[in-house]
Scaffold this motif. Sequence first.
Motif, PDB file in Angstrom:
ATOM      1  N   ASP A 406       0.886  -1.203  -0.041  1.00 15.69           N
ATOM      2  CA  ASP A 406       0.017  -0.006   0.032  1.00 15.69           C
ATOM      3  C   ASP A 406       0.812   1.262  -0.015  1.00 15.69           C
ATOM      4  O   ASP A 406       2.263   0.932   0.573  1.00 15.69           O
ATOM      5  CB  ASP A 406      -0.800  -0.090   1.146  1.00 15.69           C
ATOM      6  N   ASP A 429      -5.470   2.738  -5.642  1.00 16.55           N
ATOM      7  CA  ASP A 429      -6.105   2.969  -4.352  1.00 16.55           C
ATOM      8  C   ASP A 429      -4.837   3.522  -3.377  1.00 16.55           C
ATOM      9  O   ASP A 429      -5.276   3.680  -2.252  1.00 16.55           O
ATOM     10  CB  ASP A 429      -6.332   1.668  -3.498  1.00 16.55           C
ATOM     11  N   GLU A 431      -3.194   6.335  -1.286  1.00 17.02           N
ATOM     12  CA  GLU A 431      -3.780   7.507  -0.457  1.00 17.02           C
ATOM     13  C   GLU A 431      -2.830   8.785  -0.701  1.00 17.02           C
ATOM     14  O   GLU A 431      -1.795   8.650  -0.826  1.00 17.02           O
ATOM     15  CB  GLU A 431      -3.465   7.087   0.971  1.00 17.02           C
TER      16      GLU A 431
END
Length: 707
Positions: A406, A429, A431
């Motif tokens: 991530d 995805d 951030e």
Amino acid sequence: MTRSVYVTGTDRGDGRQVVELGVMELLTRQVDRVGVFRPLVHDGPDRLFDLLRARYRLSQDASTVYGMDYHEAADLQAEQGTDELVSRLVDRFHAVARDYEVVLVLGTDFAATQLPDELALNARLANEFGASVIPVVGGKGQPAESVRAEARNAFRAYDGLGCDVLALIVNRVAPEDREVIQERLAARLPVPCYALPDDPTLAAPTVAQITHALGATVVLGDEAGLARDALDFVFGGAMLPNFLHALTPGCLVVTPGDRADLVVGALAAHSAGTPPIAGVLLTLDERPGEEVLTLAARLAPGTPVISVPGNSFPTAGELFALEGRMNAATPRKAETALGLFERHVDTADLLKRVSVARGSRVTPMMFEHELIEQARADRRRVVLPEGTEERVLRAADVLMRRDVCDLTLLGEVETIRKKAADLGVSLGDAELIDPQTSELRDRFAEKYAALRAHKGVTVELAYDVVADVNYFGTLMVEEGLADGMVSGSVHSTAATIRPAFEIIKTKPGGTAPGEASGGASIVSSVFFMCLADKVLVYGDCAVNPDPDAEQLADIAVQSAATAARFGVDPRIAMLSYSTGTSGSGADVDKVREATKLVRQSRPELRIEGPIQYDAAVEPSVAATKLPDSEVAGQATVLIFPDLNTGNNTYKAVQRSAGAVAVGPVLQGLRKPVNDLSRGALVSDIVNTVAITAIQSQTPAQGEEPSA
């Protein structure tokens, strides 16, 4: 005997290239020399082999890859029979197999081949090659029950013809049907079954592919823009307000060339990110005037505008018939395909079933593969403070497509989105946070002020400091909002690691006699030096100018731990200009004392010092100078006495020996923060992020694992 894997199908349109690429990725993780063989080939370029050769740096002569073309095969089969055809293809296969540890065989494509019973031919070739088979069944546009029935029939067909079926893969199924298809097949068949969902980006042509297929002329745009995927087509005919509502992310706008309002409107929407488009296709051989084109170039730099002579209706017919294909010019499609394969296939189990023994050589590519796999195995979040930097965005695109970890990117959010749209990269995805406006800024200011109160830092002053992206990212790591940080592509080493020294600090404990193992008295660094056939660890080449004996001992212990974490069996050489007891002087004495300290504090470590570089790595020299040493001649962790020696040596080996230098990797911090070279390539950033994720998987002594 060479182990071979034969990837085949039952019909055309199965998107088998995803599986072929995924299997190649698996094989190259295990062995250095992987061959490719395609029994039958069409005229024209072989796009998949071109991709494999470029991506995996294959040295195989292209003339050895192919058995024969389909026309020759059909004529031979008609005139002399199937046995003669198979015999010749077997001979050509074995000519490849003799030179490689494993061979990936790319089966026939069932596309206008004029060969009777093509499935049976693939099965027989696999058996004659001694290859295990992975059948691929296409599921695009089919209901779940039909896909399951076809998959069962495919297994029975290949199994019934005597093939060793490793696994069965159903590709391009509707995402909502994927799990139920896989579960029901697994319950009905005796081999592992995997279902891969359809991914529109793999079938979407790039603007460059559209340009080539239509014979279009590039009016505006750069290479990055032409590499964008055209995910949709929007045809311009309405008035501008209605037209803007019709735009979709990644669409190619098709409009008559005299509609300057639609051209400017589409590019303005792209510039604002509402939404980002792939480009503009002008029809009727019309182009806007120079004033409009100049404005267009300024509105959306790099966004392609291409032109064709035909009108919109026949152009639409050609566009809808196009399908994107992976090739050497579409590396992002390859990353997407590998991410898809690795997400939905149990690669560890499949590799075990292939039964390819891991080679003793560790090539740079094998080391890089292992980093990606290890990072993916225990997913972590890494923060990238330089979120608006092009190389960082391209690396983020690769990391997200490969599903490595991530990501959090820092910077002005709209700037990040616009830059990503201009580059045609997908952040998935990830951030996005702007430290200037983030609600975390107040919390971080209080935290930093408390940490630095002894230096007179107030909350007001801290409020300004934490808006800096490197301080903000470091505080995210400290507060557990990210597991690690990578920066330095546009910032100095000091700007990257100073916040870590102030906020994260070193691991508790140290390596001097009597102190707890696992801690660190200083922060140091290593480079992974990927040579042609092995990986060495060099420390410290980036941080400490002139460490004393205690610090040098600490660097050695930390470097050994880092090596072990990344699969390098640590055998430590404490380098000097003297070997053993042959020399004396302050510099040699420092190394001798550091070696003694390591032996006292960590007696289980294999270490030799002082020792010269040649005696450390060359067995013939070691046999003369230190014949009884368990390290000399086979050292894997090389500790330099000072930064001057270490930095120059790693650069000399990198440039003169063609080694891939991965690093610097910082060690000794409680939580991982790593620095990039300002000349870092996209691949360097990807590797460093993977390393950072792996470092965070093993918590420092006395700490809890990150959430």
